[in-house]
Enzyme design. Sequence first.
Site, mmCIF file in Angstrom:
data_model
loop_
_atom_site.group_PDB
_atom_site.id
_atom_site.type_symbol
_atom_site.label_atom_id
_atom_site.label_comp_id
_atom_site.label_asym_id
_atom_site.label_seq_id
_atom_site.Cartn_x
_atom_site.Cartn_y
_atom_site.Cartn_z
ATOM 1 C CG HIS A 95 -11.426 -85.769 -48.086
ATOM 2 N ND1 HIS A 95 -11.614 -84.735 -47.204
ATOM 3 C CD2 HIS A 95 -11.214 -86.866 -47.318
ATOM 4 C CE1 HIS A 95 -11.529 -85.180 -45.958
ATOM 5 N NE2 HIS A 95 -11.278 -86.473 -45.994
ATOM 6 C CE LYS A 98 -12.435 -89.611 -36.812
ATOM 7 N NZ LYS A 98 -11.839 -89.566 -38.148
ATOM 8 N NE ARG A 107 -4.606 -88.584 -44.525
ATOM 9 C CZ ARG A 107 -5.465 -88.206 -43.602
ATOM 10 N NH1 ARG A 107 -5.751 -86.940 -43.473
ATOM 11 N NH2 ARG A 107 -6.030 -89.082 -42.802
ATOM 12 C CB SER A 156 -11.003 -82.502 -42.054
ATOM 13 O OG SER A 156 -11.276 -83.130 -43.265
HETATM 14 P P1 ADP Z 1 -12.194 -90.748 -41.260
HETATM 15 O O1 ADP Z 1 -13.045 -90.186 -40.195
HETATM 16 O O2 ADP Z 1 -12.639 -92.071 -41.799
HETATM 17 O O3 ADP Z 1 -10.709 -90.673 -41.014
HETATM 18 P P2 ADP Z 1 -11.817 -88.598 -43.098
HETATM 19 O O4 ADP Z 1 -12.885 -87.720 -43.616
HETATM 20 O O5 ADP Z 1 -10.811 -87.994 -42.234
HETATM 21 O O6 ADP Z 1 -12.531 -89.804 -42.448
HETATM 22 O O7 ADP Z 1 -11.088 -89.300 -44.300
HETATM 23 C C1 ADP Z 1 -11.743 -90.182 -45.154
HETATM 24 C C2 ADP Z 1 -10.716 -90.897 -45.986
HETATM 25 O O8 ADP Z 1 -10.005 -89.963 -46.759
HETATM 26 C C3 ADP Z 1 -9.683 -91.659 -45.170
HETATM 27 O O9 ADP Z 1 -9.339 -92.826 -45.873
HETATM 28 C C4 ADP Z 1 -8.518 -90.719 -45.131
HETATM 29 O O10 ADP Z 1 -7.302 -91.416 -45.004
HETATM 30 C C5 ADP Z 1 -8.629 -90.083 -46.507
HETATM 31 N N1 ADP Z 1 -8.016 -88.761 -46.533
HETATM 32 C C6 ADP Z 1 -8.207 -87.728 -45.698
HETATM 33 N N2 ADP Z 1 -7.439 -86.671 -46.026
HETATM 34 C C7 ADP Z 1 -6.723 -87.072 -47.124
HETATM 35 C C8 ADP Z 1 -5.710 -86.466 -47.939
HETATM 36 N N3 ADP Z 1 -5.242 -85.241 -47.663
HETATM 37 N N4 ADP Z 1 -5.218 -87.166 -48.940
HETATM 38 C C9 ADP Z 1 -5.663 -88.423 -49.185
HETATM 39 N N5 ADP Z 1 -6.568 -89.070 -48.461
HETATM 40 C C10 ADP Z 1 -7.103 -88.405 -47.441
#
Ligand code: ADP
Length: 161
Positions: A18, A42, A91, A129
């Site tokens: 992130h 979630k 990703r 996460s």
């Molecule tokens: P959501 O519940 O919307 O999936 P996340 O917190 O999991 O929220 O992720 C928010 C954003 O960050 C999403 O666009 C996700 O694809 C991106 N994201 C999560 N992990 C990574 C990572 N390791 N590298 C790049 N982008 C990421």
Amino acid sequence: MKKLAIYPGTFDPITNGHLDIVHRSVNLFDSVVVAVTTNPSKTPLFSVEERMEMVRTVTSDLHNLQVEKFDGLLMDYAKKKHADVVIRGLRAITDFEYEFQMALMNRRLAGDIVTLFLMPNEKYTYLNSTIVKEVAKFNGDVSSFVPDEVCQRLKMKFNHS
Ligand code: ADP
């Protein structure tokens, strides 16, 4: 015209993946809002306040970045903020179909807001996460996946400190 981008997500908790996207975003836009969703579907490990606090702590050096929470439809929130762009991280290919659907639906809901996909450094391509929480739960070392502050918060949450 100054450009505002919103980077929405659950951030439960924020990872180095992130953060990679955050750093790319603040270099591209005049201002960036990390928007933490309160959507409980979630069942997050951390409360929205805890998630926001962690994001704030690890981004305190970035002056054009703010952290907020939102509930309801992302596009309603983005319109209210007069955002130009919604940022999503892309990703591995597993993200693609869901993100594609969301981006097209969001375009229907708010045609003038652009969804922009950014790719992190490839070392974060398989990081999410959920996997971090799984490892941390059993006291595994997640220090190369999340910032130090988040590492500590995970230890506290799972009573490993
Ligand atoms: P959501 O519940 O919307 O999936 P996340 O917190 O999991 O929220 O992720 C928010 C954003 O960050 C999403 O666009 C996700 O694809 C991106 N994201 C999560 N992990 C990574 C990572 N390791 N590298 C790049 N982008 C990421």
